[in-house]
Structures are given as structure tokens and as C-alpha cells.
Design an enzyme around this catalytic site. Structure first.
Site, PDB file in Angstrom:
ATOM      1  CB  SER A   1      -0.916   0.013   1.227  1.00 25.24           C
ATOM      2  OG  SER A   1      -1.590   1.256   1.322  1.00 25.24           O
TER       3      SER A   1
ATOM      4  CG  MET B   1      -8.399   7.699   1.738  1.00 28.90           C
ATOM      5  SD  MET B   1      -7.661   7.699   3.395  1.00 28.90           S
ATOM      6  CE  MET B   1      -6.728   6.162   3.341  1.00 28.90           C
TER       7      MET B   1
ATOM      8  CG  MET C   1     -11.468   3.886   1.435  1.00 28.54           C
ATOM      9  SD  MET C   1     -10.202   3.753   2.726  1.00 28.54           S
ATOM     10  CE  MET C   1      -8.741   3.740   1.700  1.00 28.54           C
TER      11      MET C   1
ATOM     12  CG  MET D   1     -12.156  -1.921   4.562  1.00 28.13           C
ATOM     13  SD  MET D   1     -10.526  -1.565   3.867  1.00 28.13           S
ATOM     14  CE  MET D   1      -9.812  -0.547   5.159  1.00 28.13           C
TER      15      MET D   1
ATOM     16  CG  ASP E   1      -6.493  -2.149   3.055  1.00 23.36           C
ATOM     17  OD1 ASP E   1      -5.447  -2.008   3.720  1.00 23.36           O
ATOM     18  OD2 ASP E   1      -6.981  -1.240   2.354  1.00 23.36           O
ATOM     19  N   GLY E   2      -5.486  -3.777   6.110  1.00 23.61           N
ATOM     20  CA  GLY E   2      -5.414  -3.115   7.409  1.00 23.61           C
ATOM     21  C   GLY E   2      -4.690  -3.920   8.461  1.00 23.61           C
ATOM     22  N   GLY E   3      -3.554  -3.415   8.919  1.00 24.16           N
ATOM     23  CA  GLY E   3      -2.845  -4.062  10.011  1.00 24.16           C
ATOM     24  C   GLY E   3      -2.177  -5.373   9.643  1.00 24.16           C
TER      25      GLY E   3
ATOM     26  N   GLY F   1       0.997  -2.179   4.269  1.00 25.87           N
ATOM     27  CA  GLY F   1       1.578  -0.851   4.142  1.00 25.87           C
ATOM     28  C   GLY F   1       2.892  -0.715   4.878  1.00 25.87           C
ATOM     29  CB  SER F   2       3.668   0.301   8.350  1.00 25.57           C
ATOM     30  OG  SER F   2       2.777  -0.584   9.002  1.00 25.57           O
TER      31      SER F   2
ATOM     32  CG  HIS G   1      -4.122  -1.344  -1.751  1.00 30.43           C
ATOM     33  ND1 HIS G   1      -5.234  -2.052  -2.170  1.00 30.43           N
ATOM     34  CD2 HIS G   1      -4.564  -0.497  -0.788  1.00 30.43           C
ATOM     35  CE1 HIS G   1      -6.288  -1.665  -1.480  1.00 30.43           C
ATOM     36  NE2 HIS G   1      -5.915  -0.714  -0.644  1.00 30.43           N
TER      37      HIS G   1
ATOM     38  CG  ASP H   1      -5.573   2.892   0.665  1.00 29.85           C
ATOM     39  OD1 ASP H   1      -6.488   2.113   0.340  1.00 29.85           O
ATOM     40  OD2 ASP H   1      -4.642   2.567   1.421  1.00 29.85           O
TER      41      ASP H   1
ATOM     42  CG  HIS I   1      -9.592   0.670  -0.899  1.00 30.89           C
ATOM     43  ND1 HIS I   1      -9.133   0.488   0.389  1.00 30.89           N
ATOM     44  CD2 HIS I   1     -10.953   0.698  -0.807  1.00 30.89           C
ATOM     45  CE1 HIS I   1     -10.151   0.415   1.213  1.00 30.89           C
ATOM     46  NE2 HIS I   1     -11.266   0.544   0.510  1.00 30.89           N
TER      47      HIS I   1
ATOM     48  N   GLY J   1      -9.379   4.909   6.478  1.00 29.45           N
ATOM     49  CA  GLY J   1      -9.044   6.319   6.614  1.00 29.45           C
ATOM     50  C   GLY J   1      -7.597   6.594   6.928  1.00 29.45           C
ATOM     51  CG  PHE J   2      -6.147   8.032   9.545  1.00 36.59           C
ATOM     52  CD1 PHE J   2      -5.382   9.141   9.221  1.00 36.59           C
ATOM     53  CD2 PHE J   2      -7.484   8.211   9.867  1.00 36.59           C
ATOM     54  CE1 PHE J   2      -5.940  10.415   9.227  1.00 36.59           C
ATOM     55  CE2 PHE J   2      -8.054   9.479   9.877  1.00 36.59           C
ATOM     56  CZ  PHE J   2      -7.275  10.590   9.557  1.00 36.59           C
ATOM     57  N   GLY J   3      -3.530   4.743   7.825  1.00 37.15           N
ATOM     58  CA  GLY J   3      -2.670   3.586   7.914  1.00 37.15           C
ATOM     59  C   GLY J   3      -2.145   3.407   9.327  1.00 37.15           C
ATOM     60  N   GLY J   4      -1.515   2.255   9.560  1.00 40.88           N
ATOM     61  CA  GLY J   4      -0.864   2.012  10.838  1.00 40.88           C
ATOM     62  C   GLY J   4      -1.776   1.595  11.976  1.00 40.88           C
TER      63      GLY J   4
END
Length: 216
Positions: free
Chosen positions: A5, A32, A63, A132, A166-168, A188-189, A28, A30, A61, A137-140
Site C-alpha cells: 500500500s 480518500m 474510499m 477491511m 486491508d489493514g494491520g 503498508g508499513s 494498492h 488508497d 481502493h 481512513g488511516f494507515g498504521g
């Protein structure tokens, strides 16, 4: 499949950041709008520039509010997969048809608190399901394991869709997600926070593949 991401990448160096994960399956992106989610990232002009800068299939993606209006433009630009949120779509069946007509795969996403069951029949019109595992809305953010029940539901109903999460996602949570049946992992991170993003992609892929094949 691993989809790094760019939300966790350096936005001032997007072409270089895309090149740094050359072995990825998808890239990926995002999008927004500051309305559907409380954050503002990038839009179609940046996606068009990124498409010119990378050969990795771009996974958009969206959003955003009013995806019925805006989503086809990303498919027209050359995005490989364009995902809209069921919570924002007015006519999700028409969106899927429009995306496919423009040459893209059509993806449908659900937030962590949105049940999947009311939308199972809709997925007959889609190619991908994006679950999700954080609030969009936010990464991390921290992974929400309860959403894996949606993955299991999709697999139990034998839906003809690629299931993406997607997420974490990191070296620990990717194992849980793979066990539940996820096909594509957005990270992502865990990728862009690593010293060697390309190696991070390969490590995540190996962890997911090993769990899916029952290896330790």
C-alpha cells in the site's frame, strides 16, 4: 498475492517507491476524499501518473462518496482492479458493470462493522471482495481479527471472488488471515517500513503461502 500500500510510502517519491516493490503482485492505492473517510490522500491525476511509472497492476481502493460517478474514471485510466465501498454505492451492480466494461476488475469493500451477509448476492457481479480489517481512513492501525469471519463466510459460500484484506497486515496477522482463506494481502508499513521493501514482500508472501499449504 501481496499488494503493498503506497499509503505508507513517500508520496514525494512514488515512482521510486513503486519500483522498490517490483516483485509485488498488485500495487494498492488508497484514494480518500475527506468525506467518506476523515482523510484526504490522492485522486485520479496522481493515479494516472503512477500508472505511467509502473508495470505492477494497480489496485485502486476508492474510499470516496459517489463512487457511481467517479469509479469508472479509474478503470478508464488503466487501473487493474477498482474497489468501491458498499456503504457509499448507490447502484453497486451498475458500478460493477461499468468497471468491467472499461476493462478493470470490479471490487466491493465492506468496513469492519458492515455485515457481509446482506451483500452476498451482489458479489456475483464482482471479481474481488475487500474486507477491511481496520477502520478505513488511516494507515498504521491495529488489525481487527473479528473481520476474518467475513472471509470464512465468503469461502463457505464458495463465492467466485478473490478475497482481499486491508489493514494491520504484518508477519503475524498475515498468518491468521491466510488460515481464514484470504487470497490477497494489502500491507503498508510492514513493507514500506522495512529496510528492504522487496524482501519484505517476499517474506510476507512466503508466510502466507506456507500457512495456506499447511506448512509450519
Amino acid at each position: 498475492m501481496i499488494a503493498p500500500s503506497i499509503l505508507s510510502a513517500d508520496f514525494a517519491r512514488l515512482a521510486e517507491e513503486a519500483a522498490a516493490v517490483g516483485g509485488a503482485d498488485w500495487l494498492h492505492v488508497d484514494v480518500m476524499d475527506g468525506h467518506f473517510v476523515p482523510n484526504l490522500t490522492i485522486g485520479l491525476p496522481v493515479v494516472e501518473a503512477l500508472l505511467r511509472a509502473t508495470d505492477i497492476p494497480v489496485d485502486c481502493h476508492l474510499m470516496i462518496d459517489d463512487p457511481d460517478r467517479w469509479a469508472p474514471g479509474y478503470a478508464d485510466a488503466g487501473a487493474h482492479n477498482v474497489t468501491v465501498h458498499v456503504e457509499a454505492a448507490r447502484d453497486p451492480v451498475k458500478i460493477a458493470k461499468d468497471l468491467r466494461a472499461a476493462g478493470a476488475k470490479a471490487g466491493l469493500s465492506v468496513k469492519p462493522g458492515t455485515p457481509l451477509e446482506p451483500y452476498l448476492e451482489l458479489l456475483d457481479h464482482y471479481d474481488t471482495l475487500l474486507v477491511m480489517s481496520v477502520e478505513p481512513g488511516f494507515g498504521g492501525q491495529e488489525f481487527i481479527p473479528e473481520v476474518l469471519d467475513k472471509v470464512r463466510t465468503a469461502k463457505r459460500h464458495e463465492l467466485d471472488v478473490l478475497v482481499e484484506i486491508d489493514g494491520g497486515i504484518n508477519a503475524e496477522t498475515i498468518v491468521q488471515a491466510a488460515e481464514a482463506g484470504v487470497d490477497c494481502f494489502v500491507a503498508g508499513s510492514a513493507v514500506y517500513g522495512a529496510d528492504d521493501p522487496a524482501r519484505a514482500v517476499e517474506r510476507l508472501r512466503a508466510l502466507a503461502a506456507a500457512r495456506k499449504t499447511g506448512e509450519s
